[in-house]
Every structure is written in C-alpha cells, then in structure tokens.
Design a protein around this motif. Sequence first.
Motif, PDB file in Angstrom:
ATOM      1  N   ALA A 289      57.589 -48.050  -4.744  1.00 13.17           N
ATOM      2  CA  ALA A 289      57.595 -47.768  -6.279  1.00 13.17           C
ATOM      3  C   ALA A 289      56.628 -49.173  -6.638  1.00 13.17           C
ATOM      4  CB  ALA A 289      59.077 -48.254  -6.800  1.00 13.17           C
ATOM      5  N   VAL A 290      56.196 -48.864  -7.890  1.00 11.99           N
ATOM      6  CA  VAL A 290      55.201 -49.952  -8.177  1.00 11.99           C
ATOM      7  C   VAL A 290      55.501 -50.191  -9.772  1.00 11.99           C
ATOM      8  CG1 VAL A 290      52.692 -50.223  -8.838  1.00 11.99           C
ATOM      9  CG2 VAL A 290      53.190 -48.841  -6.954  1.00 11.99           C
ATOM     10  N   TYR A 291      55.559 -51.233 -10.208  1.00 10.84           N
ATOM     11  CA  TYR A 291      55.885 -51.452 -11.618  1.00 10.84           C
ATOM     12  C   TYR A 291      54.317 -52.002 -12.454  1.00 10.84           C
ATOM     13  CZ  TYR A 291      56.598 -56.639 -10.563  1.00 10.84           C
ATOM     14  OH  TYR A 291      56.435 -57.867 -10.317  1.00 10.84           O
ATOM     15  N   VAL A 292      54.372 -51.607 -13.644  1.00 10.15           N
ATOM     16  CA  VAL A 292      53.110 -51.956 -14.212  1.00 10.15           C
ATOM     17  C   VAL A 292      53.331 -52.220 -15.942  1.00 10.15           C
ATOM     18  CG1 VAL A 292      51.817 -50.352 -13.034  1.00 10.15           C
ATOM     19  CG2 VAL A 292      52.696 -49.502 -15.110  1.00 10.15           C
ATOM     20  N   GLY A 293      52.173 -52.876 -16.461  1.00  9.58           N
ATOM     21  CA  GLY A 293      52.402 -52.851 -17.790  1.00  9.58           C
ATOM     22  C   GLY A 293      51.472 -52.040 -18.593  1.00  9.58           C
ATOM     23  N   LEU A 294      51.578 -51.873 -19.933  1.00 10.13           N
ATOM     24  CA  LEU A 294      50.516 -51.378 -21.035  1.00 10.13           C
ATOM     25  C   LEU A 294      49.716 -52.626 -21.642  1.00 10.13           C
ATOM     26  CD1 LEU A 294      52.793 -48.560 -21.912  1.00 10.13           C
ATOM     27  CD2 LEU A 294      50.839 -48.382 -20.267  1.00 10.13           C
ATOM     28  N   LYS A 295      48.942 -52.131 -22.462  1.00 14.61           N
ATOM     29  CA  LYS A 295      48.120 -53.174 -23.392  1.00 14.61           C
ATOM     30  C   LYS A 295      49.030 -53.788 -24.451  1.00 14.61           C
ATOM     31  CE  LYS A 295      44.204 -51.619 -21.445  1.00 14.61           C
ATOM     32  NZ  LYS A 295      43.540 -52.688 -20.410  1.00 14.61           N
ATOM     33  N   HIS A 296      50.204 -53.118 -24.640  1.00 12.41           N
ATOM     34  CA  HIS A 296      51.222 -53.588 -25.427  1.00 12.41           C
ATOM     35  C   HIS A 296      52.655 -53.642 -24.983  1.00 12.41           C
ATOM     36  CE1 HIS A 296      48.019 -53.398 -28.568  1.00 12.41           C
ATOM     37  NE2 HIS A 296      47.699 -52.170 -27.922  1.00 12.41           N
ATOM     38  N   PHE A 297      53.285 -54.713 -25.521  1.00 15.13           N
ATOM     39  CA  PHE A 297      54.685 -54.957 -25.126  1.00 15.13           C
ATOM     40  C   PHE A 297      54.848 -55.072 -23.788  1.00 15.13           C
ATOM     41  CE2 PHE A 297      54.699 -51.830 -28.619  1.00 15.13           C
ATOM     42  CZ  PHE A 297      55.280 -52.672 -29.913  1.00 15.13           C
ATOM     43  N   SER A 298      54.156 -55.939 -22.997  1.00 18.12           N
ATOM     44  CA  SER A 298      54.253 -56.191 -21.678  1.00 18.12           C
ATOM     45  C   SER A 298      54.406 -57.856 -21.554  1.00 18.12           C
ATOM     46  CB  SER A 298      52.983 -55.835 -21.041  1.00 18.12           C
ATOM     47  OG  SER A 298      53.039 -56.436 -19.642  1.00 18.12           O
ATOM     48  N   ALA A 299      55.321 -58.407 -20.613  1.00 16.71           N
ATOM     49  CA  ALA A 299      55.661 -59.747 -20.672  1.00 16.71           C
ATOM     50  C   ALA A 299      54.537 -60.192 -19.683  1.00 16.71           C
ATOM     51  CB  ALA A 299      57.122 -60.000 -20.086  1.00 16.71           C
ATOM     52  N   ARG A 300      53.453 -59.622 -19.261  1.00 17.72           N
ATOM     53  CA  ARG A 300      52.417 -60.267 -18.532  1.00 17.72           C
ATOM     54  C   ARG A 300      50.873 -59.790 -19.346  1.00 17.72           C
ATOM     55  NH1 ARG A 300      55.452 -63.052 -16.591  1.00 17.72           N
ATOM     56  NH2 ARG A 300      56.095 -63.318 -14.592  1.00 17.72           N
ATOM     57  N   MET A 301      50.985 -60.258 -20.693  1.00 19.38           N
ATOM     58  CA  MET A 301      49.716 -59.791 -21.406  1.00 19.38           C
ATOM     59  C   MET A 301      48.426 -60.203 -20.837  1.00 19.38           C
ATOM     60  SD  MET A 301      51.046 -57.661 -23.550  1.00 19.38           S
ATOM     61  CE  MET A 301      49.378 -57.371 -24.257  1.00 19.38           C
ATOM     62  N   GLU A 302      48.569 -61.499 -19.981  1.00 22.98           N
ATOM     63  CA  GLU A 302      47.340 -61.726 -19.266  1.00 22.98           C
ATOM     64  C   GLU A 302      46.621 -61.044 -18.147  1.00 22.98           C
ATOM     65  OE1 GLU A 302      45.699 -64.188 -20.964  1.00 22.98           O
ATOM     66  OE2 GLU A 302      47.183 -64.290 -22.303  1.00 22.98           O
ATOM     67  N   ALA A 303      47.608 -60.199 -17.820  1.00 18.61           N
ATOM     68  CA  ALA A 303      47.074 -59.180 -16.665  1.00 18.61           C
ATOM     69  C   ALA A 303      46.284 -58.177 -17.507  1.00 18.61           C
ATOM     70  CB  ALA A 303      48.202 -58.509 -15.986  1.00 18.61           C
ATOM     71  N   GLU A 304      45.349 -57.650 -16.490  1.00 18.66           N
ATOM     72  CA  GLU A 304      44.582 -56.382 -17.298  1.00 18.66           C
ATOM     73  C   GLU A 304      45.396 -55.246 -17.932  1.00 18.66           C
ATOM     74  OE1 GLU A 304      40.980 -53.307 -15.575  1.00 18.66           O
ATOM     75  OE2 GLU A 304      41.058 -55.324 -14.833  1.00 18.66           O
ATOM     76  N   ASN A 305      46.425 -54.859 -17.365  1.00 14.65           N
ATOM     77  CA  ASN A 305      47.093 -53.962 -17.640  1.00 14.65           C
ATOM     78  C   ASN A 305      46.414 -52.393 -17.920  1.00 14.65           C
ATOM     79  OD1 ASN A 305      49.551 -55.524 -17.540  1.00 14.65           O
ATOM     80  ND2 ASN A 305      48.971 -56.416 -19.635  1.00 14.65           N
ATOM     81  N   PHE A 306      47.192 -51.521 -18.235  1.00 11.34           N
ATOM     82  CA  PHE A 306      46.707 -50.142 -18.206  1.00 11.34           C
ATOM     83  C   PHE A 306      47.022 -49.626 -19.751  1.00 11.34           C
ATOM     84  CE2 PHE A 306      48.419 -51.231 -14.056  1.00 11.34           C
ATOM     85  CZ  PHE A 306      47.514 -50.601 -13.260  1.00 11.34           C
ATOM     86  N   GLY A 307      45.807 -48.471 -19.725  1.00 12.07           N
ATOM     87  CA  GLY A 307      45.969 -47.486 -20.899  1.00 12.07           C
ATOM     88  C   GLY A 307      46.516 -46.409 -20.329  1.00 12.07           C
ATOM     89  N   ILE A 308      47.184 -45.369 -21.438  1.00 12.27           N
ATOM     90  CA  ILE A 308      48.073 -44.269 -21.040  1.00 12.27           C
ATOM     91  C   ILE A 308      47.179 -43.285 -20.308  1.00 12.27           C
ATOM     92  CG2 ILE A 308      48.921 -42.214 -22.226  1.00 12.27           C
ATOM     93  CD1 ILE A 308      50.668 -44.640 -22.802  1.00 12.27           C
ATOM     94  N   GLY A 309      46.090 -42.793 -20.593  1.00  9.42           N
ATOM     95  CA  GLY A 309      45.114 -41.972 -19.638  1.00  9.42           C
ATOM     96  C   GLY A 309      45.119 -42.476 -18.386  1.00  9.42           C
ATOM     97  N   GLU A 310      44.648 -43.724 -17.988  1.00 12.68           N
ATOM     98  CA  GLU A 310      44.778 -44.289 -16.643  1.00 12.68           C
ATOM     99  C   GLU A 310      45.843 -44.214 -16.104  1.00 12.68           C
ATOM    100  OE1 GLU A 310      42.616 -48.348 -14.316  1.00 12.68           O
ATOM    101  OE2 GLU A 310      43.515 -48.519 -16.563  1.00 12.68           O
TER     102      GLU A 310
END
Length: 715
Positions: free
Chosen positions: A34-55
């Motif tokens: 399994a993989v866990y990721v964050g989005l551009k908003h509401f993520s507790a690792r906002m300093e990571a690049e994070n993902f958009g919905i389409g990607e």
Amino acid sequence: MSGMTPDTPARPEILAPAGDTPSFLAALAAGADAVYVGLKHFSARMEAENFGIGELTRLTELAHEEGRRVYVAMNTLIKPGETGAAWRLAARLARRVEPDGLIIQDPGLIDIARQAGFTGALALSTLANVTHPLALEEARRLGASRVILPRELSIDEIRAMGAACPEGLDLELFVQGALCYCVSGRCYWSSYMGGKSGLRGRCVQPCRRVYSELARQGGRPQGKDAPRRKGAPHGRQGEGRPPQGRAPLAKAGGKAGRFFSCRDLELGPLVKTLLDVPHLASWKIEGRKKGPHYVYHTVTAYRLLRDHPGDPAARKTAQDILELALGRPGVKARFLPQSPEEAASPDKQTSSGFLAGKIRITPEGGCELKPHLELLPGDYLRVGVEDERWHATLPVTRRVPKAGTLRLRLAKHATPKAGTPVYLIDRREPELQRLLGEWRKRLDALKEPPAQDTAPPAGGPRLPKPVKPRPRPDMLLTSGLGRGKEEGNRAAGSTPGRRAVPALWLSPRTAELSRTLVGRTAWWLPPVVWPEEEAALSRMIDRLWRQGARHFVCNSPWQRAFFPQRLPEDADLLAGPFCNIANAAALAVLAGQGFAAAFVSPELSRDDALALPAQSPLPLGAVVSGFWPVGISRFGQAALKPNEPFMSPKGEVFWTRRYGGTLWIYPAWPLDLSGQRREMQDAGYSFFARMEETPPQGLPELRREGLFNWNGALL
C-alpha cells in the motif's frame, strides 16, 4: 483497512510513503502492499510536493491493477470556513480517485467524508491522539476503520492495544522514519511561534534548533506573586501576566545542543516481535518528504524482515539496506521497555542523509568537497543542517569518484565555513532509475481522466443548527490541591461579577480532594493517556463519579470512553482545548457523543475564533490566559533539567516540567487573551478558563504578547 478476521492474511501490509510520483513508483517497484499520499490541501505534510486529483487518479489505477492499495491523507485540523472545501475534496476523491482509505485527524471528517459519498476505510492519524486501549472502542463507535498508533509505545503497550482492539478495527504502526520529540497532536511549538501549525502540516520544526541553558542573572523573584517554593505545582499568576519580580533577561550560557532533535525511529529486525500482535494490519514507513531512493530501500528492507523473520541472512541484508536509506541515525526509542533509548541526541548528528564529507575552502575562496563515497549524476546534496537558514541543496551533475573533487556553486549569502558537513540526501543509482522508467511507461500508458470530471462537485456537508449562547461558569484550572475550600472560594471570586468553578488536573494527588468539594470541582483529564496509565485513571474517575463528581473535561474525544455510555441528566462532560476542535462538523460529533459544551482550539486566529460560535451546536468556551504548553513529550530529557530555563537561537526562552509520564514544554511568556474576552463574549462564547502554573524561580521576564495566533493567521 477492514478489521482483522480469520480470513485476513496473517502478515501485515508494508505501507510506503510517497510525496511525489517518482516515490510512488518506487514504492510499487519495491513491492509495497500500500502507498499513502497527500493532496495539495488538507495534508499534514504540506512541505511535500503532494498530488493533484488527475495525477493521483492514474497512479491509483496503476496501483489497483497491481493489487496494491492507496490511502490519501486528509489529516489536518479543519478551520471554520473549510468544511465545504473538505466535503468537495472528499467527494472528488470518492468519485474519481476511489482510494482505499482516508487518513484523518479531525473527528469532523468522519461525518464529512461519509456525507460526501466516500465508502472506503477511515484511519485515525497519530495526530488524532488515540493512545490507550479504551480509546479504541470509542474510535470504532464513531466510525473509524483503523487507528494509527503513537510512536512512543513499547512492544508491551502495542500488544495491550492489540488485545483490546475491537472487531472491525485495524491497527497501524510506524516502524521506520522521523520521530517528533513531542507527542503527535500535542505539539503547538511551531504554531505558538508564528502560526505555522503542525496540526495544519506547516511545522517549521523548532525542535531541530540549537538551544542553550541560561546563565543566571539577578536574584530570586520577590513579591506576592513569586513562587512559594521551587517547582511548586501551581500558583496564582493573575490573568496570565508575568509574575512580579522576575529576573532580568538572561543570556545563553552553559551547555548548548539540539536537545529536542530526535533520531529516526528504526525498528529493523525487532519487527519480528510484531508479527503476532492481534489486529496489527500495517507496518508504516514515514517519509513523504523523502525521495524514491529512500522509499525503495526501506520498503525492500521491511519486506525482507516480514517475509523471512527467522532467516539471519535476510535480517543482515535488510539491516545493510536500511543503512543505505539516507535517513537520520536510527533509534528504538521506547520500543524495548527494559532498555529504552533517548530519542534525542544533543551531542550527536541528527541530520537526515549520509555524511558525504566536509567543506574545504580553496585559496581562491571557493568551496569544494572531497566525498567519502562515489557520487552519481542526479544525486542530491545538502550543505549544512536543515535548521540552519542558509543551508542549501544542489544536484550532482557529473560522476565524482570517492575522494575526488567536487566544486560547489553556492549563493554568496549561503557560503559555508570550512568544515561544514555535506550530506547525501537522495541517490540516483542507474538500476533504480531504470526500474522507475519502466513503471513510468506503464503510468503514461493509462488514459487521462475525462475532462468533464474535472469540475468540483457543488454543495457541502449538512451541519447541525447552531445553539444560542448560554452562559456557563468560568474555570480556574490549577495543577495541585492548594488549600481546598479556600482555593475554590478564590476561584469563584477571580472574575468579578461572574461565578467560577475551581478546576483541577486529575492526578492521584488531586483525586484525594475532600468529598465535600468533589462535586463542585471540574476535573480535567490529561491531554495524553498512555496504556500503562489507563487503569489507574479509570479507577480515579470511577471513585470520583461515585462521590458525586459530574463535571469532567476530556482532552481528547476518545476519553469519552471513561464514562457511562448512557449519561445521567446531571452529567456535565466538556471537550477540552486539547481536543483541537475548530469547526462545526467536529462539534457535531462531540454533541453526538454526549458532550455538553466544548473548548475551541487555542490555535485559531481572531477571525476563525469569532466565526465559530455562530456555527456551533454546542456552547463554546476558550482558554484566555495562563501558561499554555508549546509541546508535551513522553521522551526523557537528561541534558536539560526540569524547571531550568533555556533559550533558542532567536532569544526565546522556555522551560520544562514533568507531570506523570509526560514532559511539558512551556514558553516563558504566558498566553493572555483576557483583553479579547469581551469581543469573544459578543461573538457568542459562553465560558472561559484560566490555566495557572507557577513558572520556575529566576525565569527572565520577557515583554512579549501572548496572543498566540489571534492577530495573525493559522496557516
């Protein structure tokens, strides 16, 4: 994330972090379950690049083709005006991405996600602070599918949590990655210093900085507000203002170090002891800000340790791989109760990455490095340590052999001194790049999501009707018994024209209060309850309940489990300020649990704080003065003595005090929103609390406003 059943595989999943697409592909290439990721908003690792919905939609499709799971972190505190945005994001995830689960901190998201049509699993983040066995029952009742356990637990406590875990609930445990000195969800350090909250994914890591002991200057404090004795557990300070007679501002002196900068948690071969823990369904690797090299190597190592627990060769190989992962030096922390390790190492290197060498200054004034290992094109280096403002990162553009020469091009303002360490923080080895290229081709072959699905859904969550403000008594919260009835009378008279209730932190000592005062006291539960403390705390609550106590303040929503499910009419349970409540959806959850009122998070800015009462289904209160801790820790601190002040590089002064199993870190200037009380009353706040704490003798006086984020912003 479904609960452990006889049909559930005995081996736990390996859960990998991904802060960008290459790291996600590295997790798949290494065989993560399994993989866990964050989005551009509401993520507790906002300093990571994070993902958009389409990607993320395409990445999730690729993972599902391989039989892997994807979890999305929406694990931040939600402000009053953000419930609609959170609902729309959850709806888009449910409709387009279809991840297997969400990781959440805010209890309001349990209801928001379900209203948005999300049918996957819901995992409570470590930020939600589910730390003791009874809390698991309450988490399940509220609809959680999984609980992510705190990093501070020992193997014995992890087993106790597994044994107490109800059916239908999984447990997840960090086995590798960064450690915070403070308990997750109980750190306000970055926020108190300037609005960049860890609960919002914006932490600037003040714990990584160099701190220094203060040299004593001046005499002991004098005057009526001076502490009665050194280390006194409580004392009146008067509306949060600094006590009279403090020593003048001291200067840094004595020892200095990164007293709160932790090494990385690395359980390594010890994970073998976790294989028989009931309901422990996931081994989690921290590192959404790390690169693909780290992800690939850590996943590979823990797969070996899980799949070959009795093989010494596999254990040795896994250990060697972990040493190449470019994290910080490893520590077992409290995992082994018979031999706990100090998480912080003030006198040792706790920077991430592998030490590649040290800066040499050329006769021309330039910088060069003679590395201890071969450097490859695409490798990344960091000059200096993360908490040093001038530190720089730069790519390696050509192969450099071991002991070869690499000239470093750095900005003039970032020119380091000779001997400055240089760390290898990410590798680009050819074999891994080849693997990632193959996975990238598979990803690129997937079709883009239809354009018509890109529009966000309209609407928002259904929220309960707000209540009209009803005045309630104020509270004067102290840490000790004081003088019994006289203490209660003093509290009652502390706010002119308004009745006040004496309040006490619940402890073995305070629980011995005279029976005649038990029912008139508001009992505050600790902000953190550890498994080893649960039984004693439960006995104290039961005894006080039998003696007529009905006024309790729970400092996490899960502490509701200490009280009868069917509350009598005279029960008065309040949600405390450490519940970190900041939106109407979370307040609706508390109302459903039977709470009669709630304190709001003290992190809120003025606009957010004043907006919330008009949305709230519960009467609201606020802490308006007193020493608010910037952090609460379970780790020891041998390098600094409790009650002794210490200073940051910017001249900010702090002090610590131990209560039970936790160390509280206080700023030298107290919270003081007493001047904003009338404005808060006009907005609809029904009650207020003052938190009294006697600062150490000789604490220097700091002329700094204690407004927290009131005049700023909670980013």
